[in-house]
Design a protein around this motif. Sequence first.
Motif, PDB file in Angstrom:
ATOM      1  N   TRP A 109      69.313  40.739  12.931  1.00 46.27           N
ATOM      2  CA  TRP A 109      70.426  41.794  13.139  1.00 46.27           C
ATOM      3  C   TRP A 109      70.905  42.059  11.623  1.00 46.27           C
ATOM      4  O   TRP A 109      71.341  41.094  11.179  1.00 46.27           O
ATOM      5  CB  TRP A 109      71.624  41.347  14.036  1.00 46.27           C
ATOM      6  N   PRO A 110      70.904  43.209  11.279  1.00 45.26           N
ATOM      7  CA  PRO A 110      71.245  43.624   9.871  1.00 45.26           C
ATOM      8  C   PRO A 110      72.908  43.376   9.767  1.00 45.26           C
ATOM      9  O   PRO A 110      73.486  43.706  10.527  1.00 45.26           O
ATOM     10  CB  PRO A 110      70.927  45.151   9.714  1.00 45.26           C
ATOM     11  N   GLU A 111      73.305  42.952   8.541  1.00 46.24           N
ATOM     12  CA  GLU A 111      74.669  42.727   8.575  1.00 46.24           C
ATOM     13  C   GLU A 111      75.571  44.005   8.388  1.00 46.24           C
ATOM     14  O   GLU A 111      76.601  44.171   8.920  1.00 46.24           O
ATOM     15  CB  GLU A 111      75.075  42.149   7.014  1.00 46.24           C
ATOM     16  N   GLU A 112      75.025  45.116   8.158  1.00 47.44           N
ATOM     17  CA  GLU A 112      75.646  46.358   8.003  1.00 47.44           C
ATOM     18  C   GLU A 112      75.737  47.441   9.297  1.00 47.44           C
ATOM     19  O   GLU A 112      76.476  48.221   9.628  1.00 47.44           O
ATOM     20  CB  GLU A 112      75.241  47.417   6.989  1.00 47.44           C
ATOM     21  N   LEU A 113      74.828  46.665  10.339  1.00 48.34           N
ATOM     22  CA  LEU A 113      75.029  47.391  11.777  1.00 48.34           C
ATOM     23  C   LEU A 113      75.946  46.752  12.572  1.00 48.34           C
ATOM     24  O   LEU A 113      75.960  45.853  13.081  1.00 48.34           O
ATOM     25  CB  LEU A 113      73.354  47.057  12.047  1.00 48.34           C
ATOM     26  N   ALA A 114      76.772  48.013  12.884  1.00 43.26           N
ATOM     27  CA  ALA A 114      78.035  47.584  13.710  1.00 43.26           C
ATOM     28  C   ALA A 114      77.896  48.218  15.294  1.00 43.26           C
ATOM     29  O   ALA A 114      78.662  47.709  16.171  1.00 43.26           O
ATOM     30  CB  ALA A 114      79.400  47.989  13.090  1.00 43.26           C
ATOM     31  N   GLN A 115      76.685  48.812  15.492  1.00 38.23           N
ATOM     32  CA  GLN A 115      76.694  49.418  16.786  1.00 38.23           C
ATOM     33  C   GLN A 115      76.534  48.452  17.954  1.00 38.23           C
ATOM     34  O   GLN A 115      75.755  47.279  17.783  1.00 38.23           O
ATOM     35  CB  GLN A 115      75.652  50.504  16.978  1.00 38.23           C
ATOM     36  N   VAL A 116      76.769  48.844  19.038  1.00 39.73           N
ATOM     37  CA  VAL A 116      76.392  48.110  20.241  1.00 39.73           C
ATOM     38  C   VAL A 116      75.514  49.027  21.189  1.00 39.73           C
ATOM     39  O   VAL A 116      76.007  50.202  21.334  1.00 39.73           O
ATOM     40  CB  VAL A 116      77.740  47.701  21.200  1.00 39.73           C
ATOM     41  N   TRP A 117      74.600  48.559  21.685  1.00 39.55           N
ATOM     42  CA  TRP A 117      73.656  49.201  22.454  1.00 39.55           C
ATOM     43  C   TRP A 117      73.308  48.415  23.630  1.00 39.55           C
ATOM     44  O   TRP A 117      72.483  47.457  23.701  1.00 39.55           O
ATOM     45  CB  TRP A 117      72.436  49.522  21.841  1.00 39.55           C
ATOM     46  N   GLY A 118      74.027  48.662  24.842  1.00 39.60           N
ATOM     47  CA  GLY A 118      73.933  47.723  25.878  1.00 39.60           C
ATOM     48  C   GLY A 118      74.100  46.384  25.635  1.00 39.60           C
ATOM     49  O   GLY A 118      75.143  46.000  25.308  1.00 39.60           O
ATOM     50  N   GLY A 119      73.183  45.369  25.884  1.00 35.22           N
ATOM     51  CA  GLY A 119      73.505  43.968  25.566  1.00 35.22           C
ATOM     52  C   GLY A 119      73.172  43.736  24.042  1.00 35.22           C
ATOM     53  O   GLY A 119      73.431  42.499  23.701  1.00 35.22           O
ATOM     54  N   TRP A 120      72.889  44.648  23.234  1.00 33.59           N
ATOM     55  CA  TRP A 120      72.395  44.422  21.959  1.00 33.59           C
ATOM     56  C   TRP A 120      73.849  44.466  21.077  1.00 33.59           C
ATOM     57  O   TRP A 120      74.562  45.459  21.294  1.00 33.59           O
ATOM     58  CB  TRP A 120      71.472  44.823  21.405  1.00 33.59           C
ATOM     59  N   SER A 131      56.854  46.346  21.059  1.00 36.69           N
ATOM     60  CA  SER A 131      57.953  45.657  21.045  1.00 36.69           C
ATOM     61  C   SER A 131      58.894  45.700  22.244  1.00 36.69           C
ATOM     62  O   SER A 131      58.665  46.618  23.304  1.00 36.69           O
ATOM     63  CB  SER A 131      59.087  46.263  20.112  1.00 36.69           C
ATOM     64  N   LEU A 132      59.482  44.849  22.759  1.00 46.10           N
ATOM     65  CA  LEU A 132      60.306  44.584  24.049  1.00 46.10           C
ATOM     66  C   LEU A 132      61.512  43.556  23.855  1.00 46.10           C
ATOM     67  O   LEU A 132      61.517  43.032  22.750  1.00 46.10           O
ATOM     68  CB  LEU A 132      59.505  44.215  25.163  1.00 46.10           C
ATOM     69  N   THR A 133      62.292  43.569  24.949  1.00 43.63           N
ATOM     70  CA  THR A 133      63.459  42.716  24.809  1.00 43.63           C
ATOM     71  C   THR A 133      62.763  41.230  24.399  1.00 43.63           C
ATOM     72  O   THR A 133      61.715  40.698  25.352  1.00 43.63           O
ATOM     73  CB  THR A 133      64.040  42.576  26.053  1.00 43.63           C
ATOM     74  N   HIS A 134      63.233  40.467  23.664  1.00 43.48           N
ATOM     75  CA  HIS A 134      62.808  39.241  23.401  1.00 43.48           C
ATOM     76  C   HIS A 134      62.920  38.538  24.802  1.00 43.48           C
ATOM     77  O   HIS A 134      64.237  38.394  25.289  1.00 43.48           O
ATOM     78  CB  HIS A 134      63.597  38.361  22.358  1.00 43.48           C
ATOM     79  N   PRO A 135      61.893  37.658  25.183  1.00 45.29           N
ATOM     80  CA  PRO A 135      62.055  36.965  26.317  1.00 45.29           C
ATOM     81  C   PRO A 135      63.093  35.949  26.708  1.00 45.29           C
ATOM     82  O   PRO A 135      63.699  35.817  27.708  1.00 45.29           O
ATOM     83  CB  PRO A 135      60.439  36.211  26.561  1.00 45.29           C
ATOM     84  N   VAL A 136      63.679  35.332  25.830  1.00 47.60           N
ATOM     85  CA  VAL A 136      64.626  34.580  25.561  1.00 47.60           C
ATOM     86  C   VAL A 136      65.950  35.007  26.121  1.00 47.60           C
ATOM     87  O   VAL A 136      66.681  34.471  26.672  1.00 47.60           O
ATOM     88  CB  VAL A 136      64.725  33.584  24.377  1.00 47.60           C
ATOM     89  N   ARG A 137      66.115  36.337  25.818  1.00 39.94           N
ATOM     90  CA  ARG A 137      67.139  37.027  26.244  1.00 39.94           C
ATOM     91  C   ARG A 137      67.392  37.121  27.934  1.00 39.94           C
ATOM     92  O   ARG A 137      68.661  37.487  28.131  1.00 39.94           O
ATOM     93  CB  ARG A 137      67.332  38.275  25.556  1.00 39.94           C
ATOM     94  N   TRP A 138      66.503  36.935  28.730  1.00 41.47           N
ATOM     95  CA  TRP A 138      66.569  36.964  30.069  1.00 41.47           C
ATOM     96  C   TRP A 138      67.314  35.567  30.630  1.00 41.47           C
ATOM     97  O   TRP A 138      67.713  35.961  31.717  1.00 41.47           O
ATOM     98  CB  TRP A 138      65.178  37.127  30.656  1.00 41.47           C
ATOM     99  N   ALA A 139      67.358  34.713  29.822  1.00 32.23           N
ATOM    100  CA  ALA A 139      68.334  33.631  30.218  1.00 32.23           C
ATOM    101  C   ALA A 139      69.788  33.739  30.068  1.00 32.23           C
ATOM    102  O   ALA A 139      70.683  33.090  30.586  1.00 32.23           O
ATOM    103  CB  ALA A 139      67.929  32.243  29.370  1.00 32.23           C
ATOM    104  N   PHE A 140      70.295  34.882  29.447  1.00 31.28           N
ATOM    105  CA  PHE A 140      71.490  35.062  28.997  1.00 31.28           C
ATOM    106  C   PHE A 140      72.097  36.367  29.788  1.00 31.28           C
ATOM    107  O   PHE A 140      71.456  37.295  29.998  1.00 31.28           O
ATOM    108  CB  PHE A 140      71.799  35.420  27.391  1.00 31.28           C
ATOM    109  N   PRO A 141      73.362  36.480  30.056  1.00 32.27           N
ATOM    110  CA  PRO A 141      73.799  37.715  30.721  1.00 32.27           C
ATOM    111  C   PRO A 141      73.891  39.005  29.797  1.00 32.27           C
ATOM    112  O   PRO A 141      73.680  38.606  28.420  1.00 32.27           O
ATOM    113  CB  PRO A 141      75.251  37.500  30.940  1.00 32.27           C
ATOM    114  N   ASP A 142      73.414  40.135  30.441  1.00 32.75           N
ATOM    115  CA  ASP A 142      73.350  41.391  29.428  1.00 32.75           C
ATOM    116  C   ASP A 142      74.532  41.975  28.946  1.00 32.75           C
ATOM    117  O   ASP A 142      75.194  42.745  29.561  1.00 32.75           O
ATOM    118  CB  ASP A 142      72.418  42.236  30.323  1.00 32.75           C
TER     119      ASP A 142
END
Length: 278
Positions: free
Chosen positions: A242-253, A172-183
């Motif tokens: 992304w699970p509905e119940e997950l509220a955490q922020v991790w870096g750009g996620w 697993s790794l960062t989804h490639p499409v995410r590189w087009a968006f700011p982190d």
Amino acid sequence: MNEHEDAVFSAGVARRDVGAAESARAGRSWWDANADEYQADHGDFLGDARFVWGPEGLDEQDAGLLGDVTGRAVLEIGAGAAQCSRSLLARGASPVALDLSYRQLQHSRRIDLGHAVAVPAVQADAGALPFGDSVFDLAFSAYGALPFSPDGAGIMREVYRVLKPGGRWVFSLTHPVRWAFPDDPGPRGLTVRSSYFDTTPYVETDDEGQATYVEHHRTLGMRVREVAGAGFRLVDIVEPEWPEELAQVWGGWSPTRGRLIPGTAIFVCVKDGAPGGA
């Protein structure tokens, strides 16, 4: 998972070409320096013996991407503190945890001592695996090694070499499409700012211009070609929601982004043919 956290940098950020030696040196020094903070910040989420594929919290016990691990020899690449390997050990596997960072492996040993277990650990570069041919039944990487190397194809070939015929390789790794968006975990992170097709490495530098942190972007098609070029058959690409119940922020996620665009890509591969071209 090895995603870079927000930090303060004394010099700056650049987009420039970086070779294998410079990438490895930056990766080793950055993770040695930041392993303590990383484990302190994310230890509760990662657990001591939990196997999650990414910030969305997809658990291997639910996903079953590796299949039955009982009695299997398993290699974890970019293991960090080996939380995933420890989970597999509890399920009857025989894991080996490999990481470039000595400090991360010290955290693995610390956790082992707290649980009276022992996960075999090796400090090595994923591009030069210190194992013989066809010795592992399974290999995996959860956000480890591949984003930090300019030679993903070389890592794929090494993994292919150490796997037995019929072996499975899941990463697993960062989804490639995410590189087009700011982190950025907020609304700003939903607006395209860069070209998805620009694979110039992201580099943080010190006052002398030396790389202190490096990540390498590859498009989805490039990753597929790395897989196929090594001889693997691509079975699936999993994009966890992304699970509905997950509220955490991790870096750009974050929930803001995760419910609209994919954050993680998981590649499921099998060694069941002769290696292809590089």
